[in-house]
Motif scaffolding. Structure first.
Motif, short mmCIF file in Angstrom:
data_model
loop_
_atom_site.label_atom_id
_atom_site.label_comp_id
_atom_site.label_asym_id
_atom_site.label_seq_id
_atom_site.Cartn_x
_atom_site.Cartn_y
_atom_site.Cartn_z
N LEU A 288 63.14 -7.93 -68.10
CA LEU A 288 63.17 -9.25 -68.73
C LEU A 288 61.79 -9.88 -68.78
N TYR A 289 61.06 -9.81 -67.67
CA TYR A 289 59.78 -10.50 -67.58
C TYR A 289 58.67 -9.82 -68.38
N ALA A 290 58.98 -8.64 -68.92
CA ALA A 290 58.04 -7.98 -69.84
C ALA A 290 58.24 -8.48 -71.28
N LEU A 291 59.31 -9.23 -71.52
CA LEU A 291 59.59 -9.78 -72.86
C LEU A 291 58.61 -10.89 -73.21
N SER A 292 58.50 -11.16 -74.49
CA SER A 292 57.72 -12.33 -74.93
C SER A 292 58.42 -13.60 -74.47
N ASN A 293 57.70 -14.70 -74.46
CA ASN A 293 58.28 -15.96 -74.04
C ASN A 293 59.50 -16.34 -74.87
N SER A 294 59.43 -16.11 -76.18
CA SER A 294 60.56 -16.50 -77.04
C SER A 294 61.79 -15.62 -76.78
N LEU A 295 61.59 -14.31 -76.59
CA LEU A 295 62.73 -13.43 -76.29
C LEU A 295 63.30 -13.72 -74.91
N LEU A 296 62.43 -14.02 -73.95
CA LEU A 296 62.91 -14.37 -72.61
C LEU A 296 63.68 -15.69 -72.65
N ALA A 297 63.22 -16.65 -73.44
CA ALA A 297 63.93 -17.92 -73.57
C ALA A 297 65.32 -17.69 -74.16
N ALA A 298 65.45 -16.75 -75.08
CA ALA A 298 66.77 -16.44 -75.64
C ALA A 298 67.69 -15.86 -74.56
N GLN A 299 67.15 -15.03 -73.68
CA GLN A 299 67.95 -14.49 -72.57
C GLN A 299 68.32 -15.61 -71.59
N ALA A 300 67.40 -16.52 -71.34
CA ALA A 300 67.68 -17.67 -70.46
C ALA A 300 68.80 -18.52 -71.04
N ASP A 301 68.76 -18.75 -72.34
CA ASP A 301 69.83 -19.51 -73.00
C ASP A 301 71.17 -18.78 -72.88
N ALA A 302 71.14 -17.46 -73.08
CA ALA A 302 72.37 -16.67 -73.04
C ALA A 302 73.00 -16.66 -71.65
N VAL A 303 72.18 -16.48 -70.60
CA VAL A 303 72.73 -16.44 -69.25
C VAL A 303 73.27 -17.81 -68.84
N GLN A 304 72.62 -18.88 -69.32
CA GLN A 304 73.10 -20.22 -69.00
C GLN A 304 74.40 -20.53 -69.75
N SER A 305 74.50 -20.04 -70.96
CA SER A 305 75.67 -20.30 -71.79
C SER A 305 76.92 -19.60 -71.26
N ASP A 306 76.76 -18.35 -70.81
CA ASP A 306 77.92 -17.57 -70.37
C ASP A 306 77.46 -16.50 -69.38
N PHE A 307 77.36 -16.89 -68.12
CA PHE A 307 76.86 -16.02 -67.06
C PHE A 307 77.64 -14.70 -66.98
N ALA A 308 78.97 -14.77 -66.98
CA ALA A 308 79.77 -13.56 -66.82
C ALA A 308 79.54 -12.58 -67.97
N THR A 309 79.52 -13.08 -69.19
CA THR A 309 79.28 -12.21 -70.34
C THR A 309 77.88 -11.61 -70.29
N TRP A 310 76.89 -12.41 -69.87
CA TRP A 310 75.53 -11.90 -69.77
C TRP A 310 75.45 -10.78 -68.73
N ILE A 311 76.09 -10.98 -67.58
CA ILE A 311 76.08 -9.95 -66.53
C ILE A 311 76.73 -8.67 -67.07
N LYS A 312 77.89 -8.80 -67.71
CA LYS A 312 78.58 -7.63 -68.24
C LYS A 312 77.77 -6.92 -69.32
N GLY A 313 76.93 -7.65 -70.05
CA GLY A 313 76.12 -7.05 -71.10
C GLY A 313 74.80 -6.46 -70.62
N ASN A 314 74.45 -6.70 -69.35
CA ASN A 314 73.16 -6.25 -68.83
C ASN A 314 73.25 -5.34 -67.62
N PHE A 315 74.45 -5.21 -67.05
CA PHE A 315 74.64 -4.38 -65.86
C PHE A 315 75.85 -3.49 -66.04
N THR A 316 75.77 -2.28 -65.49
CA THR A 316 76.97 -1.44 -65.42
C THR A 316 77.74 -1.89 -64.19
#
Length: 124
Positions: free
Chosen positions: A18-46
């Motif tokens: 994540l921290y290798a992403l650009s600021n704008s792409l990282l901000a999109a991930q920050a928005d996504a995890v804040q919006s729906d933590f469970a869905t973000w976890i399921k989409g990023n971890f096995t």
């Protein structure tokens, strides 16, 4: 981004990715995890079936809180870790411990420091 196992090493690998992403792409991930933590976890971890089932059954308020904490940590590229002891007992608890400090300077610019640790604990 690649899926990582939901382990201490997997969380470290995911934050490195994540921290290798650009600021704008990282901000999109920050928005996504804040919006729906469970869905973000399921989409990023096995997840194992028990991990997925536990996540699905977690309290909505706790999920929103964890998502907000991760969002703050992501935006400032702060350390996030996972503590997972060997299961002992049948009652699983997940909590977060953080030293996050969020403030604004005289110009209103966001200032954040600290770290975030998710802890899985078991009680007999």
């Amino acid at each position: 981004m690649s899926l990582q196992p939901l382990t201490a090493a997997g969380v470290t690998a995911k934050t490195t990715e994540l921290y290798a992403l650009s600021n704008s792409l990282l901000a999109a991930q920050a928005d996504a995890v804040q919006s729906d933590f469970a869905t973000w976890i399921k989409g990023n971890f096995t997840l194992s079936t028990p991990q997925s089932d536990f996540l699905t059954g977690m309290n909505a308020t706790a999920l929103k809180y964890y998502g907000a904490q991760c969002s703050v940590a992501f935006r400032s590229r702060l350390t996030i870790s996972l503590s997972t002891p060997t299961p002992v007992g049948s009652h699983k608890f997940v909590g977060s411990v953080n030293t996050l400090e969020v403030s604004t300077d005289s110009a209103g610019t966001l200032q954040t420091t600290g770290s975030l640790t998710f802890k899985i604990e078991y009680l007999v």
